[in-house]
Write a protein that holds these residues in place. Sequence first.
Motif, PDB file in Angstrom:
ATOM      1  N   ASN A  56       0.811  -1.203   0.000  1.00 26.18           N
ATOM      2  CA  ASN A  56       0.000   0.000   0.000  1.00 26.18           C
ATOM      3  C   ASN A  56       0.850   1.260   0.000  1.00 26.18           C
ATOM      4  O   ASN A  56       0.597   2.205  -0.735  1.00 26.18           O
ATOM      5  CB  ASN A  56      -0.893  -0.040   1.233  1.00 26.18           C
ATOM      6  N   ILE A  57       1.878   1.230   0.810  1.00 29.85           N
ATOM      7  CA  ILE A  57       2.687   2.438   0.913  1.00 29.85           C
ATOM      8  C   ILE A  57       3.442   2.675  -0.388  1.00 29.85           C
ATOM      9  O   ILE A  57       3.631   3.812  -0.818  1.00 29.85           O
ATOM     10  CB  ILE A  57       3.637   2.359   2.131  1.00 29.85           C
ATOM     11  N   ASN A  68       2.299   2.043  -3.293  1.00 29.93           N
ATOM     12  CA  ASN A  68       1.348   2.677  -4.187  1.00 29.93           C
ATOM     13  C   ASN A  68       1.103   4.131  -3.827  1.00 29.93           C
ATOM     14  O   ASN A  68       0.864   4.964  -4.702  1.00 29.93           O
ATOM     15  CB  ASN A  68       0.028   1.905  -4.175  1.00 29.93           C
ATOM     16  N   MET A 123      -5.109   2.620  -1.942  1.00 33.02           N
ATOM     17  CA  MET A 123      -5.523   1.316  -1.527  1.00 33.02           C
ATOM     18  C   MET A 123      -4.386   0.407  -1.401  1.00 33.02           C
ATOM     19  O   MET A 123      -3.302   0.623  -1.840  1.00 33.02           O
ATOM     20  CB  MET A 123      -6.486   0.726  -2.496  1.00 33.02           C
ATOM     21  N   GLU A 124      -4.692  -0.610  -0.781  1.00 36.70           N
ATOM     22  CA  GLU A 124      -3.641  -1.493  -0.428  1.00 36.70           C
ATOM     23  C   GLU A 124      -4.166  -2.881  -0.526  1.00 36.70           C
ATOM     24  O   GLU A 124      -5.182  -3.203   0.012  1.00 36.70           O
ATOM     25  CB  GLU A 124      -3.291  -1.234   0.984  1.00 36.70           C
ATOM     26  N   ASN A 160     -11.691   2.793   1.263  1.00 34.43           N
ATOM     27  CA  ASN A 160     -11.554   3.239   2.640  1.00 34.43           C
ATOM     28  C   ASN A 160     -11.655   4.754   2.764  1.00 34.43           C
ATOM     29  O   ASN A 160     -11.160   5.335   3.712  1.00 34.43           O
ATOM     30  CB  ASN A 160     -10.194   2.798   3.185  1.00 34.43           C
ATOM     31  N   PHE A 161     -12.271   5.372   1.799  1.00 35.85           N
ATOM     32  CA  PHE A 161     -12.378   6.829   1.823  1.00 35.85           C
ATOM     33  C   PHE A 161     -13.835   7.229   1.670  1.00 35.85           C
ATOM     34  O   PHE A 161     -14.594   6.572   0.980  1.00 35.85           O
ATOM     35  CB  PHE A 161     -11.587   7.469   0.696  1.00 35.85           C
ATOM     36  N   LEU A 212      -3.994   7.561   0.394  1.00 30.59           N
ATOM     37  CA  LEU A 212      -3.271   6.324   0.645  1.00 30.59           C
ATOM     38  C   LEU A 212      -2.212   6.527   1.712  1.00 30.59           C
ATOM     39  O   LEU A 212      -1.980   5.659   2.550  1.00 30.59           O
ATOM     40  CB  LEU A 212      -2.615   5.905  -0.672  1.00 30.59           C
ATOM     41  N   GLU A 213      -1.614   7.696   1.679  1.00 31.51           N
ATOM     42  CA  GLU A 213      -0.598   8.006   2.684  1.00 31.51           C
ATOM     43  C   GLU A 213      -1.248   8.050   4.064  1.00 31.51           C
ATOM     44  O   GLU A 213      -0.711   7.509   5.035  1.00 31.51           O
ATOM     45  CB  GLU A 213       0.061   9.363   2.376  1.00 31.51           C
ATOM     46  N   LEU A 253      -3.869   6.544   5.039  1.00 28.13           N
ATOM     47  CA  LEU A 253      -4.184   5.179   5.438  1.00 28.13           C
ATOM     48  C   LEU A 253      -2.975   4.537   6.104  1.00 28.13           C
ATOM     49  O   LEU A 253      -3.094   3.795   7.080  1.00 28.13           O
ATOM     50  CB  LEU A 253      -4.569   4.403   4.179  1.00 28.13           C
ATOM     51  N   GLU A 254      -1.820   4.859   5.564  1.00 30.67           N
ATOM     52  CA  GLU A 254      -0.608   4.307   6.146  1.00 30.67           C
ATOM     53  C   GLU A 254      -0.243   5.002   7.448  1.00 30.67           C
ATOM     54  O   GLU A 254       0.369   4.395   8.323  1.00 30.67           O
ATOM     55  CB  GLU A 254       0.550   4.391   5.155  1.00 30.67           C
TER      56      GLU A 254
END
Lengths: 959, 161
Positions: A288-289, A291, A815-816, B48-49, B78-79, B81-82
């Motif tokens: 994910n990261i 991406n 997304m991951e 997830n958004f 995405l960042e 999320l991380e």
Amino acid sequence: MGSQGGFYQSKEFLDLVKSIGEARSKAEEDRIVLGEIETLKRRISDPDIPKRKMKEYIIRLVYVEMLGHDASFGYIHAVKMTHDDSLLVKRTGYLAVTLFLNEDHDLIILIVNTIQKDLKSDNYLVVCTALNAVCKLINEETIPAVLPLVVELLAHPKEAVRKKAIMALHRFYQKSPSSVSHLVSNFRKRLCDNDPGVMGATLCPLFELITIDVNSYKDLVMSFVSILKQVTERRLPKAYDYHQMPAPFIQIKLLKILALLGSGDKQASENMYTVVGDIFRKCDSSSNIGNAVLYECICCVSSIYPNPKLLESAADAISRFLKSDSHNLKYMGIDALGRLIKISPEIAEQHQLAVIDCLEDPDDTLKRKTFELLYKMTKSTNVEVIVDRMIDYMISINDNHYKTEIASRCVELAEQFAPSNQWFIQTMNKVFAHAGDLVNTKVAHNLMRLIAEGFGEEDDTADSQLRSSAVESYLHILGEPKLPSVFLQVICWVLGEYGTADGRYSASYITGKLCDVAEAYSDDETVKAYAVTALMKIYAIEIAAGRKVDMLPECQALMEEFLASHSTDLQQRAYELQAVIGLDAHAVESIMPSDASCEDIEVDKALSFLNGYIQDSIEKGAQPYIPESERSGMLNISNFRNQDHHEASSHGLRFEAYELPNQTVQSRIPPASLASTELVPVPEPMYVRESYQTTIVPSASSDAGSTELKLRLDGVQKKWGRQTHSSATSTSSSTSQKTVNGITQVDGSNTSNSRTRETYDSRKQHVEVTPEKQKLAASLFGGSSKSEKKPATGHKIPKPSSHVVEKSHARKSSMEIASEKKASFQQPPDLLDFGEPTVKSAAPSVDPFKELEGLLEPTTQVASDENHGSTTAAAKSPDIMGLYTETHAGIYDKDDSDILSGLSNPPVTNMFGGTTSMQVAQSSKGPNLKDALEKDALVRQMGVTPSSPNPNLFKDLFG
Amino acid sequence: MIHFVLLISRQGKVRLTKWYSPYSQKERTKVIRELSGVILTRGPKLCNFVDWRGFKVVYKRYASLYFCMCIDQDDNELEVLEIIHHFVEILDRYFGSVCELDLIFNFHKAYYILDELLLAGELQESSKKTIARLIAAQDSLVETAKEQASSISNIIAQATK
């Protein structure tokens, strides 16, 4: 589990948490919390509770407030707690105040003193805690109190403190840029901090500064590129690795900054190509990261000066995203596509079907993102399909916020690309009918203006066709019940202006309809006002044409009612209507010329027609008018009067806007210009007129007597009224006016479409079946190869209208795969289901308290490497810490000025010829550097990253 | 920038809230109600958004807990999320395989950790090790303070015997 931190909590608190957890309803929970609040209120005011107890009470307060109840009775105790000497008590106090208080709370002033003291503390943990509070609590007024202390901390030996000080300064900058503008150079300086954490934190403020002013930071391009290069080469300490990526969060920040710096700058962009290309190659697209970084690369590539190779890599990445099964990646792909089509429009074509799939997806988020993409690629060939889809979607949703947005987008696209008048009117009708109350009134005014002015081409017949089709459709729509107010206003206005223009409908038919509207929506005064004015216009046109006017009986009844209305506005309009009907054709023609809504109205701002009157008064001994700016010592009075007459002008809104500027600006600008500059930008007609009216007063009245002022004002007001469409029957203004849209410019404004008239019969497909899908795709994307004007440029056509739909330039998605997989085998039973048992996933959990354990499992599996690293870290932590501080100390002494000069003028060769420059550095810096260098070389041979911070890391920048 | 962080349980109970932009108590309650309505009902396969009042809310579910962060339109979802995952990993390391109970009874600890991770709505530190070290330093200080306190009270207790 839980024991580690559980040492202070009493049984009482545990019981509270438990009972709330077990509460079966919100009401029960509330009852428990209210009981708790009572207990706390009683105990907390006890003067001698032990500190430890007090600490627990404060934490309980936080808990109560977290559950949404008011704990303000205890705020003061939290504030008191920050004064405590012991760090553990103080820390709780600070935590509580940062959670309780917003920056405008009165109690903050009581904390500032403590913060000042704590910032000077010699315990760095105290300083850190205080800095956390600074970021949350210090407001514009209190910035000066702590600013010097914070700046001092930028040079603190502890990196944690420097980092927080940077963040605090950034926060100050956000709150009041002027207060720290002289300190901006500190951010540059900290960019070469030898601690990667501090450097990373510095990127936040720099990003913001660069967003505001790109040009002053062009000199940093090479530094950023070189940092990014070092990061991707894994030269940061391993602690910054995340899921096997080297410092991805720092990479993302840097890519964002590069995107800004390289935008439209070929030279700067060329320096970035290599490193961005490297990242594209190195990124692990399975995590994910990875991406996230890839996505940021695409954003960067689409923002900087285009490079074919990079664009190709970006297109590849996008197609991988779009083909992925993960919704997050698709979302991201759609977003990225939206960015890239601005540069290479042809790439959309290969992804047509993927885009259409996303459009059909049940996931709202994805769907909206896709609409955003469509919005960006709209052109006159596909506008019908896209807008139809948007309207269908708009009708189907309940989210008002988004409905508003999509409605205004529809309007914008329709205005810009409408293939025919017919279609345009129909589209607008749909938008108004379904989202009428949500769209900005400006949109409505815009529509009226558009109908009045036509599409601006010389072709008059097209304009009148537009009007007739509008009138016809509106008459039809009026049959429907419950129309939104804004829409009715438009309808009334258009019927009034053009209802009888093409001769198809008789005046009595139109007036009948208008009366129906006024009756049917009798609780909406604005609509009634519009209706009366429309009636007046119809009658005026009839009279001017020399026809005899017969008022319908229901119309007469309506007028009777309005003449006695509680609304003075309605009354006024009704009286005006009565007056107009009594006039002869010539008079009517000059006060209400037909179809003159776009004519300019000349307003004699100086009110020269009053000169004679002034002359008379002065001769009779009245005092000449002194402009406010020249009145010394009377500021307050004039100010007061100013407010006063704004009150008189019956506009509450204006009152506030005036107060502040007046005091400061007064001395420089004469009041007349002040008033007009302030007010004119407001697009609605009523304000425009009002501004005229206010400007009149100061320049015209010759005597300073305020009664005189007021008197005149009243007169003016009556003549011009405050409502938008009342026509002025005044004799004082030489140019008579007809309902004016307020926007006086006649030219421009027009959208670019009347020329493209392709009729697209591909409108109503539903994309359930593949051939239909393809058809839809064809209608959406098909035109892209034709050399049509690109939508992006189309949007740029400056429109004089104030209706600006913000094109929020999309964002991104994400997304991951990994986490998705994780979720599937994870989902352990829910421990905390105090309530009814919920569906549990089948995963057997031996120890229920480990329910979150699954979280980290993937890490162990996937990133065994990293875990390994962490265990060794734990084992040898003293060692590593020692190493850390050692290197740190070694470098910290380095001259600051040295760093600065190096940074502002980075030797380009350094980043590529790093080794040579390092050798030089090494010879001057002794064994410490040498060790590190050797280690670094070794590391690069072995392909591993060193676990201690590499002192050479940022040295490359300045040799 | 991150405007707020929310931890909500599957039953809609609030486990942690942190506001980086000013929201009144009333607004906070409303935000939480609105968002838990939207997020808790979303299917597992969806993004997830979520679009929310012109912002983006990025959420991720861990067991029965939803971690949500509200960000600006032009942030990298995405960042974020991380960042959530990063936070969870740090919590996990600190509590030793964290569970919801840890966060319920030690929510103040979670706040301290969050304060080391995010500051003023921005990611402050991306190294787990650095954060762990800082938190450990704070905790050890607390421990020594406790020891001192107890030894002093012992002395007093003995003296007053």
